[in-house]
Structure formats: structure tokens, C-alpha cells
Write a protein that holds these residues in place. Sequence first.
Motif, PDB file in Angstrom:
ATOM      1  N   ASP A 102     -66.772  11.816  -6.197  1.00 44.76           N
ATOM      2  CA  ASP A 102     -67.411  10.622  -6.761  1.00 44.76           C
ATOM      3  C   ASP A 102     -66.432   9.671  -7.432  1.00 44.76           C
ATOM      4  O   ASP A 102     -66.691   8.484  -7.508  1.00 44.76           O
ATOM      5  N   GLU A 140     -67.320   4.967   4.743  1.00 44.81           N
ATOM      6  CA  GLU A 140     -68.617   5.205   5.359  1.00 44.81           C
ATOM      7  C   GLU A 140     -68.665   4.588   6.747  1.00 44.81           C
ATOM      8  O   GLU A 140     -67.982   3.608   7.025  1.00 44.81           O
ATOM      9  N   LYS A 183     -65.460   1.786   0.252  1.00 45.28           N
ATOM     10  CA  LYS A 183     -66.042   1.399  -1.037  1.00 45.28           C
ATOM     11  C   LYS A 183     -65.364   2.169  -2.148  1.00 45.28           C
ATOM     12  O   LYS A 183     -64.930   3.305  -1.952  1.00 45.28           O
ATOM     13  N   GLY A 185     -69.223   1.884  -5.659  1.00 37.34           N
ATOM     14  CA  GLY A 185     -69.987   1.365  -4.532  1.00 37.34           C
ATOM     15  C   GLY A 185     -69.645  -0.054  -4.139  1.00 37.34           C
ATOM     16  O   GLY A 185     -70.296  -0.646  -3.283  1.00 37.34           O
TER      17      GLY A 185
END
Length: 142
Positions: free
Chosen positions: A67, A73, A95, A99
Motif C-alpha cells: 500500500d 494497474e 498510480k 491513487g
Amino acid sequence: MKQIIDLETFSKSLSDKGYNGYFHTQSAHPGRLKESISDYLESCQKGKEVFSNSEFTLTGYLKWTGDEHPRIECRMRVKHENGNFELQKMEITQKDQFGQLLKQSKLENLSVDTMPKASEAIAMVSDVIEQETVPARRHFKL
């Protein structure tokens, strides 16, 4: 360039190119590629999901290190008709840990044969940091 293939061939071709992680189909139905798509199609047949425009989205991580680190992605737009699958578009994004978009690459008019391997897709959005080495002093004067 279009190529229409069945689910078994579609999932094997993507796995051979390195897309062998976990995916979400239409932002739900987590699992390996074939399992995720099969679960989604089964939900559509049972009436739990609405199958619109005979297209769906596959989303998965190409690179994940936790995290607190940036991630890469992949989002693929797939067309499904009569049991056959056709890759439409692909979007690869990097990202940060919050995010926020760092870098993005969009590919259109793809087929399973012409899509990049997972390692090539990662390279499209990865920042290569060139490091300069500083020559070290090898001796001391007394």
C-alpha cells in the motif's frame, strides 16, 4: 486487428503473456482470469448482473509491492459474443500510494496476439531512474 477466440484460449494466451495474476471482471468477481470471467458470465445468466453492449472490463495489478508504494494497474476492455472473446482496448496506469495517476498508456485496436507482454506493459509506464555513480576516493593522504 481483431481476433475472436473462446474463453479457454483467451485465458491461456493472456497467461502465456504474463497476465496470470488476479483480476476483477466489471469491478467485481475476483479471481484468476478464467475464474473471474466465468463467474461474471454465470451471474449474467442468472440475472444478477446486466450484460450491456456485450462488453466487459477486466482489471488487475501488473505490479504491486504494498500500500505504501506505487502500483501498476491494467484495465482491458473485452467484447463477448456467442462464447467468443475479442480484446478491444487496454489501459495501463501507474498510480502512487494515494491513487493519484503518475503515468498512463492507452492501446487500441488490439488482439491477443498484438497486445504487449506484461513485462512490456510495465515498462511502458515505469520510470527508469538513471543513477550517476560518483567516483570514490581510493586512498587517503596523511
